[in-house]
Design a protein around this motif. Structure first.
Motif, short mmCIF file in Angstrom:
data_model
loop_
_atom_site.label_atom_id
_atom_site.label_comp_id
_atom_site.label_asym_id
_atom_site.label_seq_id
_atom_site.Cartn_x
_atom_site.Cartn_y
_atom_site.Cartn_z
N PHE A 1 57.59 35.27 25.08
CA PHE A 1 58.47 34.98 23.95
C PHE A 1 59.88 34.70 24.47
CE2 PHE A 1 61.30 36.68 20.61
CZ PHE A 1 60.94 35.86 19.57
N GLU A 2 60.25 35.46 25.51
CA GLU A 2 61.52 35.26 26.22
C GLU A 2 61.28 35.56 27.68
OE1 GLU A 2 64.69 36.90 22.88
OE2 GLU A 2 64.12 38.20 24.53
N GLY A 3 62.01 34.89 28.57
CA GLY A 3 61.98 35.20 29.99
C GLY A 3 60.89 34.48 30.75
N ASP A 4 60.59 35.05 31.93
CA ASP A 4 59.72 34.40 32.91
C ASP A 4 58.75 35.43 33.48
OD1 ASP A 4 58.64 33.30 35.26
OD2 ASP A 4 60.48 32.21 35.72
N VAL A 5 57.46 35.19 33.31
CA VAL A 5 56.43 36.11 33.80
C VAL A 5 56.49 36.22 35.32
CG1 VAL A 5 53.94 36.47 34.00
CG2 VAL A 5 54.92 35.69 31.83
N GLY A 6 56.73 35.11 36.01
CA GLY A 6 56.75 35.10 37.47
C GLY A 6 57.83 35.99 38.05
N ASN A 7 58.92 36.16 37.34
CA ASN A 7 60.02 37.03 37.79
C ASN A 7 59.88 38.46 37.27
OD1 ASN A 7 61.37 35.08 39.27
ND2 ASN A 7 62.51 34.35 37.49
N HIS A 8 58.79 38.76 36.61
CA HIS A 8 58.58 40.07 35.98
C HIS A 8 59.72 40.42 35.03
CE1 HIS A 8 55.08 41.05 38.42
NE2 HIS A 8 55.72 40.45 39.41
N ASP A 9 60.24 39.41 34.37
CA ASP A 9 61.36 39.57 33.45
C ASP A 9 61.04 38.76 32.19
OD1 ASP A 9 63.80 40.18 32.32
OD2 ASP A 9 64.84 38.52 33.33
N ALA A 10 60.16 39.31 31.35
CA ALA A 10 59.74 38.59 30.16
C ALA A 10 59.43 39.56 29.03
CB ALA A 10 58.51 37.73 30.45
N THR A 11 59.62 39.08 27.82
CA THR A 11 59.14 39.77 26.64
C THR A 11 57.89 39.02 26.20
OG1 THR A 11 61.37 40.40 25.98
CG2 THR A 11 59.67 40.47 24.28
N ILE A 12 56.79 39.75 26.08
CA ILE A 12 55.49 39.15 25.78
C ILE A 12 55.13 39.35 24.32
CG2 ILE A 12 53.03 39.17 26.34
CD1 ILE A 12 54.84 38.16 28.64
N GLN A 13 54.71 38.27 23.70
CA GLN A 13 54.14 38.29 22.34
C GLN A 13 52.63 38.28 22.50
OE1 GLN A 13 55.49 37.95 18.87
NE2 GLN A 13 53.38 38.65 18.66
N LEU A 14 51.96 39.34 22.05
CA LEU A 14 50.50 39.39 22.18
C LEU A 14 49.84 38.55 21.10
CD1 LEU A 14 49.99 43.18 22.99
CD2 LEU A 14 50.02 41.24 24.55
N ILE B 1 56.62 43.00 23.59
CA ILE B 1 56.88 44.10 24.51
C ILE B 1 57.30 43.57 25.88
CG2 ILE B 1 54.43 44.22 25.13
CD1 ILE B 1 54.82 47.31 25.34
N ASP B 2 58.08 44.37 26.58
CA ASP B 2 58.50 44.05 27.94
C ASP B 2 57.28 43.95 28.85
OD1 ASP B 2 60.66 44.04 30.17
OD2 ASP B 2 59.27 45.65 30.76
N LEU B 3 57.24 42.93 29.69
CA LEU B 3 56.09 42.68 30.56
C LEU B 3 55.78 43.87 31.46
CD1 LEU B 3 53.93 40.89 31.90
CD2 LEU B 3 55.73 39.99 33.36
N ASN B 4 56.77 44.48 32.06
CA ASN B 4 56.51 45.59 32.99
C ASN B 4 55.89 46.78 32.27
OD1 ASN B 4 57.57 44.30 35.37
ND2 ASN B 4 59.57 44.48 34.38
N ARG B 5 56.36 47.06 31.07
CA ARG B 5 55.78 48.14 30.27
C ARG B 5 54.35 47.78 29.86
NH1 ARG B 5 57.92 53.10 30.23
NH2 ARG B 5 59.98 52.47 29.61
N LEU B 6 54.14 46.51 29.50
CA LEU B 6 52.81 46.04 29.12
C LEU B 6 51.83 46.18 30.28
CD1 LEU B 6 50.91 44.60 27.11
CD2 LEU B 6 51.84 42.43 27.95
#
Length: 119
Positions: free
Chosen positions: A60-73, A13-18
């Motif tokens: 999974f993709e992107g960068d958490v620090g930039n708030h631009d990531a897809t997160i695998q839980l 899921i997209d980090l911002n939505r998460l």
């Protein structure tokens, strides 16, 4: 204690939505992240002690620090806090059944909300 077979580990899921969904379920990320991982905690102070429900993921993709990531839980865990050593998740820990049931309910509700937005 691991909460196996919840289906959380299948969610990307997209980090911002998460962040939004976790906030709505009182799961706090605060400073618990790096550029590749996120950790959300819910603190329980009950008569048996202090416990934390923890849901983690990695980019999974992107960068958490930039708030631009897809997160695998990954698999949610429940741990007991011991001062000054920290949180223990071991199989030999005792977790009150009422707390386990509450955590299972929180996880199920989070999953229900996340699945709508997951990839």
């Amino acid at each position: 204690m691991k909460f196996e077979n919840t289906g959380m580990e299948t969610i990307k899921i997209d980090l911002n939505r998460l962040d939004e969904v976790m906030y709505n379920h009182s799961m706090i990320r605060s400073g618990q992240w790096d550029y590749e991982r996120v950790t959300y905690d819910h603190k329980f102070q009950i008569k048996e002690g202090i416990y934390y429900l923890r849901i983690q993921g990695y980019a999974f993709e992107g960068d958490v620090g930039n708030h631009d990531a897809t997160i695998q839980l990954i698999t949610p865990v429940l741990g007991k806090y011991y001062y000054p050593h920290g949180i223990e998740y071991g199989e030999d820990e005792h977790f009150p059944s009422h707390l386990v049931k509450k955590c299972e309910g929180i996880i199920a509700n989070i999953k229900k909300d996340l699945i709508v937005f997951s990839e």
